[in-house]
Design a protein around this motif. Sequence first.
Motif: not given
Lengths: 505, 321
Positions: A9-12, A20-29, A64-65, A195-200
């Motif tokens: 879990x990614x928070x804020x 430059x702000x590359x990421x602003x307040x991004x959440x991801x689970x 990030x947890x 397995x947890x898969x992050x796919x781009x």
Amino acid sequence: MAEREPILEMKGICKEFPGVAALTNVNFRLFPGEVHALMGENGAGKSTLIKVLTGVYSITRGTVTLEGRTHEVRSPLEAQQAGISTVYQEVNLCPNLSVAENIFIGREPRRLGRIRWKEMNARAKVLLKERLHLDIDVTLPLEHYSVAIQQLVAIARALNVEAKVLILDEPTSSLDQSEVQQLFGIMRKLKGEGLAILFVTHFLDQVYEISDRITILRNGEFVGEYPAAELPRIELVSRMIGKALHLLEEMPKAPASAKSGAETVAEAKGLGRKGAIEPFDLRIGQGEVVGLAGLLGSGRTEVARLFFGADRPDSGKLTFRGKGGGTRGIQSPRQALDNGIAFCPENRKTEGIIDDLTVRENIVLALQAHRGWFRTISRKRQEEIADEYIRKLNINPPNPEHLVKNLSGGNQQKVILARWLLTQPKLLILDEPTRGIDIGAKAEIQKLVLQLAGEGMSVLFVSSELEEVLRVSDRIAVLRDRRVVKEIADQNISQQHVMQAIAGV
Amino acid sequence: MFNRKYVPIFVTVGLFALMFAAGSFRYTGFFSLQVILNLLIDNAYLLIAAVGMTLVIVSGGIDLSVGSVIALTTMVSASLVQQHGWPPAVVIPLVLAMGAVFGSGMGAIIHYFKIQPFIVTLAGMFLARGLCYVIDINTITIDNAFYTKAAQTRIHLPGGNTVSVSVVIALIVVAIGIYIAHYTRFGRNAYALGGSEQSALLMGLPVGKTKISVYLLSGLCSSLAGVVFTFYMLSGYGMHAIGTELDTIAAVVIGGTLLTGGVGYVVGTFFGVMIQGVIQTIISFEGTLSSWWTKIAIGLLLFLFIVLQRLLSSGKAAWKG
């Protein structure tokens, strides 16, 4: 699935680079046993997010947890040890080492410090066969195998580290259809194993085929997280591009009606190149502006490059009604130039402008090359030319002896345009002519394109900004997943139409 | 399937066999074990230095300081033993440590400041060569009992053949080199580094440690080569072993190691050195040719091998496509 605990879990998350702000307040689970697609256009912050996860970058703010514990890593090695493995777009393995070594290096089975090759090869063979259904000679160097197999070896390496989270960054970009299916089969199997898969990926079809959940980023900001089944394609596209459909104004478009009936200048029949673009037909008439629309990686640039002869097609034919009047094939940039095709490449910094030359020198470059280096253009003539185009294109500052590197991006772009206009091309190919330049300069370049077309020049216009394509084009070819999927002409040109075609609904 | 990665090695070994056979047919007395052993006796120091260089080149680097470190070792040894009366038992470990420290220093500069190995080791080359003259601008002849004994002792083999102590040392170094390169993590990391430093980093390999160790090992090999060279010449001199780094690089390349890194075998280097030796021997047997013909032959061979490697690697690309 939602009631389960996310493994990651990614928070804020905020990530700032100087200025430059590359990421602003991004959440991801990310949940175990799911494929989660991370979507966004170029510059949306996908790579930055992945680099944060894998310890290449540190975050400015946010938490990030991983499995309920705070996850702080400072290097790819630490990320791997924590159970996060990444397979990058460019296979990041050593081509000179054997397949088995690539899987095991750094963790080779040893006895008293001596590497046990037999055991390593045997274990590599079993790992590939049982988990990835891949039966290959693991003692051969990796470079002997196709990119698809290298990709699988990279996954095998990731699995061998007891990965809990597997990040696949554009793994399919250099694979063909059957290889993609093979990869997807493996992804489903791994998913089934928890397995947890992050796919781009940039391919929409693939996202819907394999993903359970989608997170969208735009300009470094979090747009939303959606179950794939509940997010229609058109919504996905509009959220990536950043325009809610109902807010779109229908853009009145000055009809260039007669043009589509105009004499054909260039025509592609079944033109294609394996791995770049599937065979397509495209006709460009005299004085016509043909726009290419599509998401990043959909094959826009590839089409443009084929028209210029910069890449060799492996199927089909391109004919061009050249300066002499007769039709002929185009096989190399040289031939293209001789026949009156000019190409402004996507990346002006590396492929167009020569920083340390003056505006004048940059402008006359193509004409000089066209004439041959021994028939020099007199200094006086050069100055006349430079003055003429500086006036015509409104290049600022209007000083031909100014060094190009000191000009703004928009003015540099105009210098490149001047360079090609000077050769009086019949067909002008513009690949992202307005990227990274300010609005005023954008409008000027768009106006110029329309003006040139009015004077009878044909233009192939490539841009990732849909509005811009809509504004200048008489006809739009829509690309999706390396295919020309639709041609939209005149009266039907609307943002909604094009977006639907891009989304494939 | 025949493994193409061994092709350069087979070519090298085949070439050595061919040259030796040609020499044997042409000159009487050429075909004997002792001729081969003499190759080893005369080139023991080169072989030792080349083992270190192989690892450096495999890791994607280069070490131009080899010849100078050899010269400095002869100089320091000669000075300490001859002028200061230190016992060889102290001097030899000392010079070996000096080589290792010198090498790892260069490695550290290459790694931490991200400077090309070429320029760092070029600086090292000038530095070590210059230091020789600080000690003495003239030759220092050694007449210490241990050194003369090491120089003159011959180990007798069956069939009346003999080798020097240096040959034994060189062969042990080759064996250790093969073991390190193929059976230790450090060795494999060096190959990975040469294949792709970026990948090695992303795979979580200890890139910095490996890089520094590679140059440390090369420095150590160079100073050991210097000790053996001292046995061979029985003197220390600032002009010793000039250009040896280039002979070493030539031997490594002829042995099938790619200058771009990542591919190569220590055993190939062994044959690379032997090929250089056999050329020298043929030219001395010929009698009428000047020894400079050795250089011409090596030059031609190098061209041959570079072209061969290019053909093999482009063939590989075609195969994959």
